[in-house]
Design a protein around this motif. Structure first.
Motif, PDB file in Angstrom:
ATOM      1  N   THR A   1       0.815  -1.219   0.000  1.00  0.00           N
ATOM      2  CA  THR A   1       0.000   0.000   0.000  1.00  0.00           C
ATOM      3  C   THR A   1       0.850   1.272   0.000  1.00  0.00           C
ATOM      4  N   THR A   2       2.146   1.122  -0.231  1.00  0.00           N
ATOM      5  CA  THR A   2       3.058   2.280  -0.174  1.00  0.00           C
ATOM      6  C   THR A   2       3.762   2.473  -1.506  1.00  0.00           C
ATOM      7  N   ASN A   3       3.703   3.681  -2.028  1.00  0.00           N
ATOM      8  CA  ASN A   3       4.364   4.006  -3.293  1.00  0.00           C
ATOM      9  C   ASN A   3       5.575   4.899  -3.032  1.00  0.00           C
ATOM     10  N   GLY A   4       6.482   4.913  -3.995  1.00  0.00           N
ATOM     11  CA  GLY A   4       7.656   5.766  -3.882  1.00  0.00           C
ATOM     12  C   GLY A   4       8.782   5.077  -3.144  1.00  0.00           C
ATOM     13  N   LEU A   5       9.985   5.248  -3.641  1.00  0.00           N
ATOM     14  CA  LEU A   5      11.136   4.562  -3.074  1.00  0.00           C
ATOM     15  C   LEU A   5      11.372   4.951  -1.619  1.00  0.00           C
ATOM     16  N   ALA A   6      11.273   6.226  -1.294  1.00  0.00           N
ATOM     17  CA  ALA A   6      11.559   6.682   0.066  1.00  0.00           C
ATOM     18  C   ALA A   6      10.625   6.031   1.081  1.00  0.00           C
TER      19      ALA A   6
END
Length: 217
Positions: free
Chosen positions: A77-82
């Motif tokens: 449920t988490t996008n983006g590399l950071a």
């Protein structure tokens, strides 16, 4: 039935050892004491684990499995590399948290090159590859320059190893400073990866990767 009993004994020895590591410390916990506390013969304890190092290696293996399970739930449920990197690192710290009290002794055991628990050694290759696999999952689905995509998981794992080293010696309550470090480092790494696609930066990154290849066994 015999196989089931054998597996139960192995788990009993491991859980007893980890409990004693936490309560008595790594240095003061002997294989004999573990056997007595677990109610098994010393020979049985050595049958499942040839040394305390092997017990710690099993802890390493279990913590990586726990980290992977927890991280996978968040990564879905988490996008983006950071964000994904931060989630994976925090999951790893959560898995290690119960064992912070003997982290220093663990590091002392892990430092010798031939130690079974040296995270860079041959004996821990399987666990290391599993740990790097967590960061492969972190990278999947993110915008990473093609020249860096296959190399990045190991680099992120190395960064995480640095975080763990900091955590071992972090005496702040609940290792708060380490959590702050993760929250600051993950976005910074994300920005650096994004900048690596720029023509002025890419050659520098490639040069750094070549240097790593030259010095890595």
């Amino acid at each position: 039935m015999v196989g089931n009993k054998s597996a139960q004994t192995r788990v009993l020895v491991l859980e007893t050892a980890l409990a004693m590591f936490r309560s008595k410390g790594y240095a003061k916990t002997t294989m004999r004491a573990i056997a007595v506390e677990a109610g098994v013969s010393l020979g049985s304890a050595y049958y499942y684990f040839a040394s305390k190092d092997e017990l710690v290696l099993e802890l390493y293996r279990e913590s990586v499995a726990e980290q992977r399970a927890a991280a996978s739930k968040v990564l879905g449920t988490t996008n983006g590399l950071a964000g994904r990197l931060g989630a994976a690192m925090h999951a790893g710290l959560d898995a290690l948290a119960p064992y912070h009290s003997f982290g220093g002794a663990f590091m002392g055991s892990a430092l010798p090159p031939q130690s079974a628990v040296n995270p860079f050694g041959e004996a821990s290759r399987e666990v290391r590859e599993s740990a790097v696999g967590i960061f492969t999952e972190v990278v999947a689905g993110t915008k990473v320059p093609p020249f860096l995509r296959t190399r990045l998981p190991e680099l992120l794992w190395l960064a995480y190893m640095g975080i763990v080293l900091f955590w071992v010696y972090d005496r702040s309550e609940g290792q708060r400073r380490t959590r702050t470090l993760v929250d600051g480092a993950a976005p910074l790494i994300g920005k650096l990866v994004s900048l690596s696609r720029l023509p002025v930066v890419k050659p520098l990154v490639e040069e750094a990767l070549e240097l790593k290849d030259r010095v890595q066994p």
